[in-house]
Design a protein around this motif. Structure first.
Motif, PDB file in Angstrom:
ATOM      1  N   GLN A   1       0.842  -1.204   0.000  1.00  0.00           N
ATOM      2  CA  GLN A   1       0.000   0.000   0.000  1.00  0.00           C
ATOM      3  C   GLN A   1       0.877   1.253   0.000  1.00  0.00           C
ATOM      4  O   GLN A   1       0.572   2.235  -0.664  1.00  0.00           O
ATOM      5  CB  GLN A   1      -0.932  -0.017   1.203  1.00  0.00           C
TER       6      GLN A   1
ATOM      7  N   SER B   1      -2.928   0.852  -8.409  1.00  0.00           N
ATOM      8  CA  SER B   1      -3.638   2.097  -8.121  1.00  0.00           C
ATOM      9  C   SER B   1      -4.726   2.311  -9.173  1.00  0.00           C
ATOM     10  O   SER B   1      -4.624   1.776 -10.283  1.00  0.00           O
ATOM     11  CB  SER B   1      -2.671   3.282  -8.169  1.00  0.00           C
TER      12      SER B   1
ATOM     13  N   HIS C   1      -8.484   4.351   1.380  1.00  0.00           N
ATOM     14  CA  HIS C   1      -7.358   5.260   1.119  1.00  0.00           C
ATOM     15  C   HIS C   1      -7.566   6.613   1.784  1.00  0.00           C
ATOM     16  O   HIS C   1      -6.879   7.589   1.479  1.00  0.00           O
ATOM     17  CB  HIS C   1      -7.056   5.393  -0.383  1.00  0.00           C
TER      18      HIS C   1
ATOM     19  N   LEU D   1      -1.411   7.984   4.293  1.00  0.00           N
ATOM     20  CA  LEU D   1      -2.695   8.164   3.615  1.00  0.00           C
ATOM     21  C   LEU D   1      -3.092   9.644   3.540  1.00  0.00           C
ATOM     22  O   LEU D   1      -4.009  10.006   2.814  1.00  0.00           O
ATOM     23  CB  LEU D   1      -3.796   7.356   4.316  1.00  0.00           C
TER      24      LEU D   1
ATOM     25  N   ALA E   1      -2.648   9.849  -1.116  1.00  0.00           N
ATOM     26  CA  ALA E   1      -2.658   8.407  -1.421  1.00  0.00           C
ATOM     27  C   ALA E   1      -3.699   8.135  -2.502  1.00  0.00           C
ATOM     28  O   ALA E   1      -4.845   8.547  -2.382  1.00  0.00           O
ATOM     29  CB  ALA E   1      -2.994   7.619  -0.160  1.00  0.00           C
TER      30      ALA E   1
ATOM     31  N   HIS F   1      -6.624   2.514  -4.323  1.00  0.00           N
ATOM     32  CA  HIS F   1      -5.864   1.336  -4.747  1.00  0.00           C
ATOM     33  C   HIS F   1      -6.482   0.055  -4.201  1.00  0.00           C
ATOM     34  O   HIS F   1      -7.331   0.088  -3.308  1.00  0.00           O
ATOM     35  CB  HIS F   1      -4.395   1.456  -4.311  1.00  0.00           C
TER      36      HIS F   1
END
Ligand code: ASP
Length: 572
Positions: free
Chosen positions: A191, A229, A462, A489, A493, A496
């Protein structure tokens, strides 16, 4: 081959078989070749050498390829038309007496095979499994990197503990009281790679879970780990279907895409499990309406509850013997029936159940009981000779719309993530997250193959705010441990999502191996031990000193302290 007749060749390999000083069969992993040992005086040295070499010795032979005498061809061997007449030979390494024969059909106990894993690796089956695994992984890399622009990134295996989820292995550090954890998956890193703009990540990732002994789990195992993403659930699903289709070995037929999809609710209702084996029918059916007219007392009891139902599976192929009871065609099965017909089965499967079978409304529990009965019945039918699940048929299935949270097994008043705490809520249920989290469906999807979970993933949260809410308010976790992720985040971000495929399990299903240990070169035993190298092992107090650790010996082991013995194969 016969095309090489007359040529001088040099072959290196292992002696598979030797007969009366006349010929031997030489093996490498391309195949077998028959070698003729010369009988004339001039070659007496070669004859002596080869006749006395034990099987599994490594030799070099140089000689001439000749056609086998008419009638002695072996059509089962690709080299069955020829043999090599030896001129010179050399024993490169003689093999001492083997602990077991290296033939696939003479399998010694698995503990012995694990102790001499390098010998077992010489067997045809393990060679085949590991080579096929390598080819599949190579095709996966090609598909992801060359055709779809993925970047292969390695992530650390020394990290720190993650809240919730599987139990992690600890690694001591030189800072007193501080430990690394071996990650249960690269979840956080992948992530963070999305936050870092590496928008298509994949890794053949080693994962570690200290989950004790389970027959088909390994403390270290491999995932094909993927994250993207700007993707949605369908995007990940189509990618994985394409990936599996591209890497699927030709010799296992072909697979059709897109894979069918089923909601979690449907899976539980129809199959009594979230990983249904859809290769055969025998679905769970609701027969409440039919039985409402009956005068069977326990059925009427069950139906008198507000959401009372009676469910059954139909076992169409006749009679199955089960604990000396017969279930005949169209067997009706509810929890009461089970309790009556299979004494002990219900209580041994649900020892903690407070539900008295005949006095409670049918429940999720009942569906999973029927789900287990469905699988047990299939085993019994197959043992009786009926083929329900053709091993050459592959049924992939997506299971979707899982609940975001489930009650904790050990304390049902608390919630835990059905997948993991980073999973995003279903877009149409987002507002419920703040009012009734138990009702929220998630954007989590599992990939099931022939009744086995072979992959799972989700679209992620996210938004830092939503992630913090889930951790602190719903899961009651200490979000401080994840402050780095929560902070990330907040720095742009991207949306995703991703997935991980369990490579060991996937390969074991493709090659129809009974266990994932058969597709791992050096697996651990049930108890997490390496029976070959004898790991884990003791270390001295001096070696522990830099880590500020002392062993507090359990009493029984204290007595034998200083005398650590090799693992008994019995206890493996
Ligand atoms: N990290 C998850 C797992 O190991 C998979 C995922 O969500 O991508 O199950």
């Amino acid at each position: 081959r016969s095309a090489h007749v007359g040529q001088e060749v040099t072959l290196y390999g292992w002696i598979q078989y030797q007969r009366q000083g006349l010929f031997l069969v030489l093996r490498d992993f391309q195949g077998l070749t028959q070698i003729i040992i010369p009988q004339d005086e001039a070659h007496s040295h070669v004859k002596k050498l080869l006749s006395n070499a034990p099987v599994e010795s490594v030799v070099r032979v140089t000689g001439t390829v000749s056609l086998r005498p008419p009638g002695q061809e072996n059509p089962k061997m690709p080299t069955g038309d020829i043999e090599v007449k030896v001129e010179t030979a050399e024993i490169l390494n003689s093999c001492k007496k083997l602990p077991f024969e290296i033939k696939d059909f003479i399998k010694k106990t698995e503990a012995l095979r694990m102790q001499y894993r390098y010998l077992d690796l010489r067997s045809f089956q393990l060679q085949y499994n590991l080579r096929l695994r390598s080819q599949i992984v190579m095709r996966m890399r090609e598909y992801l990197c060359n055709l779809h622009g993925f970047v292969d990134v390695e992530t650390p295996t020394l990290f720190k503990r993650t809240p919730g989820g599987a139990k992690e292995f600890l690694v001591p550090s030189r800072e007193a009281g501080k430990f690394y954890s071996l990650p249960q998956s690269p979840q956080q890193f992948k992530q963070l790679l999305m936050v870092g703009g590496l928008d298509r990540y994949f890794q053949v990732a080693r994962c570690y879970r200290d989950e004790g002994s389970r027959p088909d789990r390994q403390p270290e195992f491999t995932q094909i780990d993927i994250e993207m993403s700007f993707v949605d659930q369908a995007g990940i699903q189509r990618l994985i279907e394409g990936l599996l289709q591209y890497s699927w070995p030709e010799e296992r037929g072909s697979i059709t895409t897109p894979f069918p999809s089923m909601t979690y609710e449907e899976a539980l209702a129809d199959y009594g499990t979230d990983k249904p084996d859809t290769r055969f029918g025998m679905k769970i059916v609701d027969i409440s309406d039919f039985l409402r007219r009956s005068d069977i007392q326990f059925v009427q009891n069950a139906l008198s509850y507000p959401r009372g139902t009676v469910k059954a599976i139909c076992i169409p192929q006749g009679v199955v013997m089960l604990r000396q009871e017969c279930i005949t065609t169209d067997a009706v099965c509810d929890t009461t029936f089970m309790e009556h017909s299979f004494p002990g089965w219900y209580s041994s499967n649900f020892p903690d159940s407070k539900i008295a079978p005949s006095h409670s409304p049918p429940s999720l529990l009942q569906c999973s009981a029927l789900g287990s009965l469905r699988l047990e019945s299939a085993d019994l039918l197959e043992a009786a000779g009926l083929v329900l699940r053709n091993p050459t048929v592959f049924h992939f299935l997506w299971v979707v719309d899982f609940p975001l949270f489930l009650p904790k097994e050990e304390n049902p008043t608390e919630l835990e993530s059905a997948h993991h705490p980073f999973t995003a809520p279903h877009p149409s249920d987002t507002s419920l997250l703040y009012s009734d989290p138990t009702k929220v469906r998630s954007q989590h999807y599992d990939l099931v193959l022939n009744g086995n979970e072979v992959g799972g993933g989700s679209i992620r949260i996210h938004s830092a705010e939503q992630q913090r809410f889930v951790l602190e308010k719903v899961l009651k976790e200490d979000s401080e441990v994840l402050s780095h992720l929560l902070e990330a985040l907040e720095f742009g971000a991207p949306p995703h999502g991703g997935i991980a495929l369990g490579l060991d399990r996937l390969i074991s299903l493709i090659v129809d191996a009974p266990s994932i240990r058969d597709v791992i070169a050096f697996p651990k035993s049930f108890k997490g031990r390496d029976l070959m190298g004898n790991a884990p092992d003791y270390v001295t107090p001096e070696e522990l000193e830099p880590y500020h650790i002392q062993v507090s010996w359990p009493l029984a082991e204290k007595e034998v302290q200083g005398l650590p013995s090799r693992n008994s194969p019995l206890g493996w």
